[in-house]
Each structure stands twice: as structure tokens, then as C-alpha cells.
Write a protein that holds these residues in place. Structure first.
Motif, PDB file in Angstrom:
ATOM      1  N   UNK A   1       0.832  -1.204   0.000  1.00  0.00           N
ATOM      2  CA  UNK A   1       0.000   0.000   0.000  1.00  0.00           C
ATOM      3  C   UNK A   1       0.866   1.253   0.000  1.00  0.00           C
ATOM      4  N   UNK A   2       1.921   1.256   0.811  1.00  0.00           N
ATOM      5  CA  UNK A   2       2.822   2.412   0.882  1.00  0.00           C
ATOM      6  C   UNK A   2       3.520   2.615  -0.458  1.00  0.00           C
ATOM      7  N   UNK A   3       4.015   1.544  -1.040  1.00  0.00           N
ATOM      8  CA  UNK A   3       4.684   1.651  -2.330  1.00  0.00           C
ATOM      9  C   UNK A   3       3.720   2.126  -3.416  1.00  0.00           C
TER      10      UNK A   3
ATOM     11  N   UNK B   1       7.680  10.690   1.647  1.00  0.00           N
ATOM     12  CA  UNK B   1       7.998  11.478   2.842  1.00  0.00           C
ATOM     13  C   UNK B   1       8.968  10.679   3.705  1.00  0.00           C
ATOM     14  N   UNK B   2      10.134  11.281   3.905  1.00  0.00           N
ATOM     15  CA  UNK B   2      11.195  10.652   4.678  1.00  0.00           C
ATOM     16  C   UNK B   2      11.216  11.231   6.087  1.00  0.00           C
ATOM     17  N   UNK B   3      11.189  10.365   7.084  1.00  0.00           N
ATOM     18  CA  UNK B   3      11.361  10.789   8.467  1.00  0.00           C
ATOM     19  C   UNK B   3      12.828  11.064   8.716  1.00  0.00           C
TER      20      UNK B   3
ATOM     21  N   UNK C   1      10.518  16.052   3.643  1.00  0.00           N
ATOM     22  CA  UNK C   1      11.163  15.665   4.894  1.00  0.00           C
ATOM     23  C   UNK C   1      10.259  16.000   6.061  1.00  0.00           C
ATOM     24  N   UNK C   2      10.109  15.033   6.966  1.00  0.00           N
ATOM     25  CA  UNK C   2       9.307  15.206   8.168  1.00  0.00           C
ATOM     26  C   UNK C   2      10.201  14.936   9.367  1.00  0.00           C
ATOM     27  N   UNK C   3      10.507  15.961  10.163  1.00  0.00           N
ATOM     28  CA  UNK C   3      11.305  15.703  11.361  1.00  0.00           C
ATOM     29  C   UNK C   3      10.606  14.694  12.279  1.00  0.00           C
ATOM     30  N   UNK C   4      11.388  13.760  12.809  1.00  0.00           N
ATOM     31  CA  UNK C   4      10.873  12.748  13.726  1.00  0.00           C
ATOM     32  C   UNK C   4      11.748  12.705  14.978  1.00  0.00           C
TER      33      UNK C   4
ATOM     34  N   UNK D   1       0.897   5.653  10.860  1.00  0.00           N
ATOM     35  CA  UNK D   1      -0.276   6.389  10.362  1.00  0.00           C
ATOM     36  C   UNK D   1      -0.079   6.953   8.962  1.00  0.00           C
ATOM     37  N   UNK D   2       1.074   6.687   8.333  1.00  0.00           N
ATOM     38  CA  UNK D   2       1.298   7.092   6.951  1.00  0.00           C
ATOM     39  C   UNK D   2       1.828   8.500   6.770  1.00  0.00           C
ATOM     40  N   UNK D   3       2.063   9.222   7.855  1.00  0.00           N
ATOM     41  CA  UNK D   3       2.645  10.563   7.746  1.00  0.00           C
ATOM     42  C   UNK D   3       4.042  10.467   7.148  1.00  0.00           C
ATOM     43  N   UNK D   4       4.775   9.434   7.540  1.00  0.00           N
ATOM     44  CA  UNK D   4       6.127   9.173   7.055  1.00  0.00           C
ATOM     45  C   UNK D   4       6.100   7.850   6.287  1.00  0.00           C
ATOM     46  N   UNK D   5       6.695   7.842   5.099  1.00  0.00           N
ATOM     47  CA  UNK D   5       6.752   6.621   4.295  1.00  0.00           C
ATOM     48  C   UNK D   5       7.967   5.775   4.614  1.00  0.00           C
TER      49      UNK D   5
END
Length: 164
Positions: free
Chosen positions: A33-35, A45-47, A90-93, A104-108
Motif C-alpha cells: 500500500x505504501x509503495x 515522505x522521509x522521516x 522531509x518530516x522531522x521525527x 499512520x502514513x505521515x512518514x513513508x
């Protein structure tokens, strides 16, 4: 992996790649699903960590370091599979939110010091472990400290160095 001073001795597994979210269903279904989402949207989106021992921000949305390079290479392979250039966001984690954000899919994808263990495998899928580390303790020879157990009830001052 080579450090500037020579070969790193590595023992403890710490890095694995969280590639897709898992809820209570199987890892492969959600990975697909993610792919599919990445391919359809043309975006991944990379964490990323703002600061860690192996990756950090340069500012202005730019990142560098080992973990960043690992993700960049995976994203290149995903671009080949998708047949197009992907827009990378980019999503800071943090240690506290990285797994929930993958779930939750915010980050792939998150390439960081996320230990791959059975408990976490119930929540997210992991790729191949690419980095392991070792913890060392340096004490005076006559200290009487020969193991971690000998440090019980003692004050310990941690020190970070990739070159020790």
C-alpha cells in the motif's frame, strides 16, 4: 563501515529501515500500500532527525549523514521502480514519534537508529539492518569496575565519540 580512525567494532543492532506501516494486518500488504501510494503520488515522505550522531540538518530543509545517505539510495531505487523522479519531502521525527508516524502514513520511510526487535516488528516493517554499534566503558584500571553491574549506584557521565 569505516570510521576516520579505522574499522568500527560493532555489536548492538541499532539501525533498520522502517519501510511501511503496520497496524494489525500483515507487513507485506501495508508495504505494498505504501509503495502504491508513493508511485501514484510521485511523492515520498522521509522521516529525518534534526540532530543525531549519524545524521543531522544543515538547515533550510537539507540533511546529511549516514542515515540520510541510506534513505537517499533507497529512494533512488524506488524512483527506478516507479519509472519517475520522486518528490522527496522531509518530516522531522523523534524517538517518541517515529514509529507512530510510519504507522499512520505521515512518514513513508525512516532511516535512523531504530532498533529492529520483535515488539517493533508488530508495529512497522523493517528492511535489512545496515548499522550496528558497540557500547564501551572506560575506567581506571584500579577502579574495581569490570562490568556494567559494577556501576550500580555509581554516578556515570556519558560521553559521545565515534572515535573511541
Amino acid at each position: 563501515f569505516q570510521s576516520p580512525s579505522g574499522a568500527f567494532r560493532m555489536k548492538k543492532q541499532v539501525l533498520a529501515l522502517a519501510v511501511a506501516a503496520l497496524a494489525t494486518s500483515g507487513a507485506f500488504a501495508q508495504a505494498n500500500d505504501t509503495l502504491a501510494k508513493i508511485k501514484a503520488s510521485g511523492t515520498i515522505t522521509e522521516g529525518v532527525r534534526e540532530s543525531s550522531g549519524l545524521s543531522y540538518t544543515l538547515g533550510n530543509g537539507q540533511y546529511t549523514g549516514f542515515h540520510y545517505d541510506v534513505c537517499a539510495n533507497i529512494i533512488k531505487d524506488l524512483e527506478k521502480a516507479a519509472g519517475k523522479k520522486l518528490e522527496v519531502k522531509y518530516q522531522p521525527v523523534t524517538s517518541q514519534n517515529r514509529i507512530p508516524l510510519v504507522q499512520n502514513g505521515t512518514v513513508d520511510i525512516e532511516c535512523g537508529s531504530t532498533t529492529n526487535n520483535a515488539t517493533r516488528q508488530k508495529d512497522v516493517a523493517f528492511g535489512v539492518t545496515t548499522y550496528v554499534e558497540e557500547t564501551k566503558i572506560v575506567v581506571k584500571a584500579n577502579s574495581g569496575i569490570n562490568s556494567l553491574a559494577d556501576l550500580k549506584d555509581k554516578t556515570v557521565a556519558p560521553m559521545y565519540s565515534a572515535l573511541i
